[in-house]
Design a protein around this motif. Sequence first.
Motif, PDB file in Angstrom:
ATOM      1  N   LYS A 185      -4.116 -10.909  -0.571  1.00  0.00           N
ATOM      2  CA  LYS A 185      -5.013 -10.859   0.828  1.00  0.00           C
ATOM      3  C   LYS A 185      -4.211 -11.476   2.129  1.00  0.00           C
ATOM      4  CE  LYS A 185      -8.466 -13.315  -1.305  1.00  0.00           C
ATOM      5  NZ  LYS A 185      -9.359 -14.349  -2.209  1.00  0.00           N
ATOM      6  N   ILE A 186      -3.996 -10.593   3.328  1.00  0.00           N
ATOM      7  CA  ILE A 186      -3.457 -10.312   4.557  1.00  0.00           C
ATOM      8  C   ILE A 186      -4.648 -11.529   5.172  1.00  0.00           C
ATOM      9  CG2 ILE A 186      -1.987  -9.753   6.650  1.00  0.00           C
ATOM     10  CD1 ILE A 186      -1.633  -9.218   3.506  1.00  0.00           C
ATOM     11  N   SER A 234       4.482  -4.211   9.648  1.00  0.00           N
ATOM     12  CA  SER A 234       4.084  -3.697   8.274  1.00  0.00           C
ATOM     13  C   SER A 234       2.638  -3.971   8.109  1.00  0.00           C
ATOM     14  CB  SER A 234       4.831  -3.698   7.483  1.00  0.00           C
ATOM     15  OG  SER A 234       5.819  -3.075   7.871  1.00  0.00           O
ATOM     16  N   LEU A 235       2.486  -5.552   8.616  1.00  0.00           N
ATOM     17  CA  LEU A 235       1.490  -5.775   7.633  1.00  0.00           C
ATOM     18  C   LEU A 235       0.061  -6.442   9.210  1.00  0.00           C
ATOM     19  CD1 LEU A 235       2.892  -9.211   5.602  1.00  0.00           C
ATOM     20  CD2 LEU A 235       2.276  -7.405   4.969  1.00  0.00           C
ATOM     21  N   GLY A 283      -2.026 -11.888   9.822  1.00  0.00           N
ATOM     22  CA  GLY A 283      -0.381 -10.652   9.299  1.00  0.00           C
ATOM     23  C   GLY A 283      -0.092 -11.129   8.318  1.00  0.00           C
ATOM     24  N   GLU A 341      -2.371  -8.068  -6.176  1.00  0.00           N
ATOM     25  CA  GLU A 341      -3.221  -7.929  -4.521  1.00  0.00           C
ATOM     26  C   GLU A 341      -2.820  -8.617  -3.745  1.00  0.00           C
ATOM     27  OE1 GLU A 341      -7.328  -7.148  -6.065  1.00  0.00           O
ATOM     28  OE2 GLU A 341      -6.990  -5.299  -6.120  1.00  0.00           O
ATOM     29  N   ASN A 355       0.870  -1.308  -0.054  1.00  0.00           N
ATOM     30  CA  ASN A 355       0.008  -0.035  -0.306  1.00  0.00           C
ATOM     31  C   ASN A 355       0.621   1.349  -0.163  1.00  0.00           C
ATOM     32  OD1 ASN A 355      -2.395  -1.827  -0.123  1.00  0.00           O
ATOM     33  ND2 ASN A 355      -3.098  -0.905   2.156  1.00  0.00           N
ATOM     34  N   GLN A 372      -7.386  -8.128   5.199  1.00  0.00           N
ATOM     35  CA  GLN A 372      -7.779  -7.244   4.397  1.00  0.00           C
ATOM     36  C   GLN A 372      -6.431  -7.902   2.770  1.00  0.00           C
ATOM     37  OE1 GLN A 372      -6.997  -2.964   5.793  1.00  0.00           O
ATOM     38  NE2 GLN A 372      -7.144  -4.155   7.456  1.00  0.00           N
ATOM     39  N   THR A 373      -6.728  -7.011   1.830  1.00  0.00           N
ATOM     40  CA  THR A 373      -6.353  -7.037   1.147  1.00  0.00           C
ATOM     41  C   THR A 373      -5.700  -5.574   0.461  1.00  0.00           C
ATOM     42  OG1 THR A 373      -8.600  -8.089  -0.190  1.00  0.00           O
ATOM     43  CG2 THR A 373      -6.465  -7.516  -1.381  1.00  0.00           C
ATOM     44  N   VAL A 374      -4.192  -5.905   0.153  1.00  0.00           N
ATOM     45  CA  VAL A 374      -3.439  -5.040  -0.171  1.00  0.00           C
ATOM     46  C   VAL A 374      -3.020  -4.772  -1.130  1.00  0.00           C
ATOM     47  CG1 VAL A 374      -2.512  -4.802   2.775  1.00  0.00           C
ATOM     48  CG2 VAL A 374      -1.395  -6.051   0.927  1.00  0.00           C
ATOM     49  N   TYR A 380      -2.821  -4.397   9.133  1.00  0.00           N
ATOM     50  CA  TYR A 380      -3.702  -5.322   6.973  1.00  0.00           C
ATOM     51  C   TYR A 380      -4.528  -6.446   6.816  1.00  0.00           C
ATOM     52  CZ  TYR A 380      -1.126  -0.861   5.815  1.00  0.00           C
ATOM     53  OH  TYR A 380      -0.641   0.320   5.038  1.00  0.00           O
ATOM     54  N   SER A 381      -4.787  -7.515   8.565  1.00  0.00           N
ATOM     55  CA  SER A 381      -5.506  -8.330   9.095  1.00  0.00           C
ATOM     56  C   SER A 381      -6.761  -8.100   9.008  1.00  0.00           C
ATOM     57  CB  SER A 381      -5.139  -8.623  10.271  1.00  0.00           C
ATOM     58  OG  SER A 381      -3.542  -8.882  10.621  1.00  0.00           O
TER      59      SER A 381
END
Length: 446
Positions: free
Chosen positions: A284-285, A259-260, A289, A282, A246, A266-268, A263-264
């Motif tokens: 998926k996290i 860093s991740l 994480g 893209e 991101n 979520q899609t980054v 975004y648990s």
Amino acid sequence: MEFVIKISQFLLSLSLLIVLHELGHFVPAKLFKTKVEKFYLFFDVKFSLFKKKIGETVYGIGWLPLGGYVKIAGMIDESMDKEQMAQPPKPWEFRSKPAWQRLIIMLGGVTVNFILAYVIFVFVSFTYGDKDYPIDSLKDGYGIENPLLQELGLKTGDKILEVNGESVEAHSDVIRNIITAEEFTIERDGSKLSIDLPEDFLGQLSSRKRAALFNLRVPFMVAEVEDTLQNKGVDLKQGDILLSVNNKEIRYFDQLETSLKPYSNQTVEATFLRGNDKITRELKISSDGKMGIYPAYSEKRFEELGYFDVTRKEYTFLESFGGGVDKFKEEVTGYFDQLRVIFTPSTGAYKGLGGFKAIFDVFPEVWSWEAFWRLTAFLSIMLAVLNLLPIPALDGGHVMFLLYEMVSGRKPSEKFLEKAQIIGFFILIALVLFANGNDIFKAITQ
């Protein structure tokens, strides 16, 4: 499979060292016309896996892999053959030989171990050369994940400038000086700081779960995408290097977890470097994480990208003899430093004393001839130095009594030597139990 590789390297190295050590006793004994009754790899308690008599000597392999031995006639050793010793001395027995010959026989094993280590270091220098990482090239310092180092005040990103007031130029200097380290001088955010280590630093380190001390900081490189997890089917190839998530830069692997985490579930949008091109994917996290991607390591690629420099030195055949001397001196000095701190109770280093499992653990899980030969050379030095300790039942104990005889002109009585041998044997058993007990304790508690 990893276990098979490790145990194969361990047994091959151990067998090579034992056979050559005992050969160091066997050859001079034969040269001085001393009868050698047995030559064994491993101990044959109650029975042997293999044995064959050739001439006057029985050659065999025992079932207990705790060492090996040669049984020399007329010598008070671990066999405690009192019946033989009760007989009048025979000309072909060890006890009938001049003191100088007996001394050469007893020093033969450690001499071979020292020579073997040097020969291996010459071979390693010529075949593999030397490799190191200049401290100046580690622009963003070390990765510090070891909990003890963190508790003492070290942080990821710290640059090591000095150890005990002496400047360090390469990564190997830092690692080599850990044993005697009392103070680190570091650079953090442009400022110099001093980190003092407690006297029992090594003891505390030994009591903790095994963890690396100073990690070279590298990026996250893709090995493979786990096909059972959330990013199955994403177009990523082995060797792709993560640059950002991101639009937030992630330069090092050690930055990935923090860093991740935000975004648990979520899609980054993740940017990777593939060759010289940037690609965006893209991802998926997961709830914890994670990306579900296995990491890879490529020293050559990381060096190309400027994460660190690698200095390499190659040796000609003649130069390798000098390189072998340097490596030999460095390892011998380092091992004596280890013994010194181990026998200094206040350092707590004795807690790190390990047995066969500790030796087994130092071998890599993948077969590496370079690692095998380097470790075998070190273990050869270790075997030689330990055998020189003045403990009855060890070569050093026999040498101690022989030197006394040569200086005083009086030979210790066989009754005294028998009692000393028994005492030495129990000391050795205690040391073996302590070292291997440490291994068991660590396996249970760590």
